[in-house]
Motif scaffolding. Structure first.
Motif, PDB file in Angstrom:
ATOM      1  N   ASN A   1      59.870  18.868  85.248  1.00 33.76           N
ATOM      2  CA  ASN A   1      61.152  19.070  84.827  1.00 33.76           C
ATOM      3  C   ASN A   1      62.010  18.729  86.499  1.00 33.76           C
TER       4      ASN A   1
ATOM      5  N   ALA B   1      64.816  23.651  82.153  1.00 36.06           N
ATOM      6  CA  ALA B   1      63.729  23.646  83.424  1.00 36.06           C
ATOM      7  C   ALA B   1      62.852  25.101  84.280  1.00 36.06           C
TER       8      ALA B   1
ATOM      9  N   THR C   1      59.880  26.781  83.605  1.00 36.35           N
ATOM     10  CA  THR C   1      59.195  27.004  84.445  1.00 36.35           C
ATOM     11  C   THR C   1      58.731  27.964  84.760  1.00 36.35           C
TER      12      THR C   1
END
Length: 637
Positions: A44, A195, A199
């Motif tokens: 990312n 992202a 994540t």
């Protein structure tokens, strides 16, 4: 799910025999999950970096080029106005600088065309600027030729409209790239948001999986250790009955098996030790029952926890009656309670104290010794500490000693009268005219007189010592200036010291306090110590008399540089009739014994410090406020 995972992990770990491999597996799971989360985060980060790089490359450089070209164009316009004002050289220089700067940023804008329609805008800006440059050259020529009016008309008619058009094109280029930059920023924010969410989700999943697997793995690895720890804890609490459950075939299982073997051996050893302890306790109880000396056991709160039969007889109490009572209540002797407290505080044996008790109408004497007791039979102190008090019957020896003292007193008293008569007769005989010129008879008479004088002194010392030991001496206390008192006592010895070649000095501080004591008896103590010091100090030696006050008492000392006293004789130096062999000038050996009794009567103590060959220091302490009550009741052993 957790239970199923734990069972599956336990099944897997059961196949692994090495404890090291099991622990490695426990650590490998979070490491792999952390690596996966880290790899996803790196992906990312790279994606976001590409977005930001594209924004910078595509739009930011174009915006920067447009802004700088606007500035360069405005400087060129200012240069044209200077030309119209007649500043030909200055205007030309400024224009050339602006022209070079504009061309440089225009080339960068041409190289960074990334948006639809941006190339056409840049091309028109270039064409218009070339036209603008040609008009400037024409304006320059008209100004140089002096045709100022035509130059002004040219500027207003063509150059200024072209300047405004060119600036509009540059503003269009700037706004186009600025809009693209904002769109790129929004795109980067969206990418960053995706992202973050991805994540976080990936990490949450990894954490959940790691927790479930970790619980299963750790439980499978730690469970045998916990069982073994519980078995060890039970063993530490004194139970040698519990065995550790063996549930694994790895090193922990081997350790549990070895622990069980150790517990079995310890159980057998404990049974053997218990039987021995029981036997020893029975022996100790038997000894306490048959021993003639009284034994009192106390805890650390000075409360009695037990008496042996001899102590019950001595104190007139049963052990059950005395339990839980204070040692003072049981013995009615403050000195015994004080000795117990001293042992508790310092942890060392206290002895050499004598008390008197009334048994069956007669006075009996007991030597008291107190020692620290750790633990104890039956009840014990909270922290396993207490004291044992030993009462040793010394009545026979005290009576024997009293008989001896009485005998010496009677003999001394009986000898005193005839010795006085003999001394008077010898005095009259020495003055007789019949001995005039008879040298041999005069010398013999002088020798007899000297021996009678020594015998008389011995009788006086024996009488004095017997009075001290019998407690028939009363102190006549007075307030004394200690410094003046010691100076008066030492003054008569100064001529003798000078005659022997010995230095006699007094080391007395100026702030010595007043002392409450019997001056005659205290003079006897100091004089006796000075006589001994002069007797044993050789010529060229030194004798020092010192004193210091500290903590409610004063310490007086007499030091010499004589031969010193051997270590084996220092404890006996204050005994009656004791003399150091092969030392000239010794007397009957009663002076230090009398000095000790005087000091004790004042409530102090006396001792000697010496190193053989390096002299001796005799010191004694006296309370500043006079003797305490216990000084009169304490008896010497």
């Amino acid at each position: 799910m957790e239970k199923g995972t734990s069972n599956q992990v336990s099944w897997v770990l059961a196949k692994v025999r090495s404890l090291r491999q099991k622990i490695l597996l426990v650590y490998l799971i979070p490491v792999l999950l952390s690596a996966a989360v880290g790899a996803w985060a790196i992906y990312n980060f790279l994606l976001l970096n590409r977005v930001l790089t594209a924004i910078t490359r595509e739009n930011y450089l174009s915006v920067l080029a447009a802004e700088n070209m606007v500035g360069s164009l405005e400087r060129q316009d200012s240069a044209e106005l200077l030309l119209l004002l007649g500043e030909v050289r200055g205007g030309s220089d400024i224009y050339q600088l602006g022209q070079a700067d504009f061309s440089s940023w225009l080339r960068r804008a041409e190289q960074n065309v990334t948006l639809p329609g941006e190339g056409e805008v840049v091309r028109r800006i270039k064409e218009k600027h070339e036209e603008y440059d040609l008009l400037f050259r024409r304006l320059h020529d008209l100004v140089v030729a002096g045709e100022a009016e035509q130059a002004r008309q040219l500027y207003l008619a063509r150059i200024e409209p072209l300047f405004k058009e060119l600036r509009g094109r540059l503003q269009e280029l700037l706004e186009m790239n600025h809009r693209a930059l904002m769109e790129g920023n929004q795109r980067s924010r969206n990418t960053a948001r995706r992202a973050i969410f991805s994540t976080v989700g990936f990490a949450s999943g990894a954490i959940l999986i790691g927790v479930l697997l970790g619980l299963g793995v750790s439980g499978a690895v730690v469970r045998p250790t916990v069982r073994l720890t519980e078995a060890v804890r039970r063993l530490g609490e004194g139970s040698a009955q519990g065995m550790a459950e063996i549930t694994s075939n790895d090193k922990i299982g081997e350790l549990a098996a070895e622990f069980n073997r150790m517990v079995a051996r310890l159980r057998a050893y404990q049974e053997d030790v218990n039987s021995r302890i029981t036997a020893e306790q029975e022996k100790a109880a038997t000894i306490l029952e048959v021993i003639d000396d009284g034994v009192i056991l106390t805890d650390e709160r000075e409360q009695v926890v037990g008496l042996n039969p001899a102590a019950e007889y001595i104190l007139g109490l049963k052990s059950d009656e005395a339990k839980g009572k204070s040692i003072f209540w049981v013995t009615r002797q403050p000195v015994v309670a004080e000795m117990v407290r001293e042992v508790m505080a310092r942890g060392r044996v206290a002895h050499n104290r004598t008390i008197s008790l009334n048994l069956e109408g007669e006075e009996h004497f007991f030597d008291v010794e107190v020692a620290l007791l750790r633990g104890g039979p039956g009840e014990a102190a909270p922290e396993g500490r207490g004291a044992v008090v030993l009462l040793k019957d010394v009545t026979y020896f005290k009576r024997l000693e009293r008989m001896k003292s009485d005998f010496l007193s009677d003999v001394s008293h009986e000898l005193r009268t005839p010795l006085t008569s003999i001394s008077m007769g010898l005095g009259l005989l020495s003055e007789s005219k019949l001995l005039a010129g008879a040298q041999r008879e005069s010398q013999l008479l002088a020798t007899v007189q000297e021996e009678v004088s020594r015998l008389t002194q011995l009788v006086e010392e024996l009488l004095a010592l017997s009075r001290f030991e019998a407690g028939r001496v009363q102190l006549k206390l007075q307030s004394l200036s200690l410094a003046e008192f010691l100076q008066r006592v030492a003054a008569p010895f100064q001529p003798q010291a000078e005659a022997q070649g010995v230095e006699l000095r007094l080391d007395l501080p100026e702030d010595l306090p007043a002392l409450k004591a019997d001056p005659e008896k205290l003079r006897s103590v100091v004089a006796n110590l000075l006589v001994n010091a002069l007797r044993y100090t050789p010529a060229g030696g030194r004798i020092s008399v010192g004193a210091r006050a500290k903590g409610g008492e004063v310490t007086i000392s007499v030091s010499d540089t004589g031969p010193g006293i051997p270590a084996a004789l220092r404890e006996k130096i204050f005994d009656r009739f004791f003399q150091i062999g092969e030392r000239p000038g010794g007397q009957a050996g009663l002076g230090l014994a009398i000095a000790r009794e005087i000091v004790r009567l004042h409530g102090g103590r006396i001792w000697v410090e010496s190193e053989e060959g390096k002299g001796a220091t005799f010191s004694f302490t006296l309370p500043l406020t006079g003797p305490r009550g216990e000084a009169h009741t304490e008896r010497s052993g």
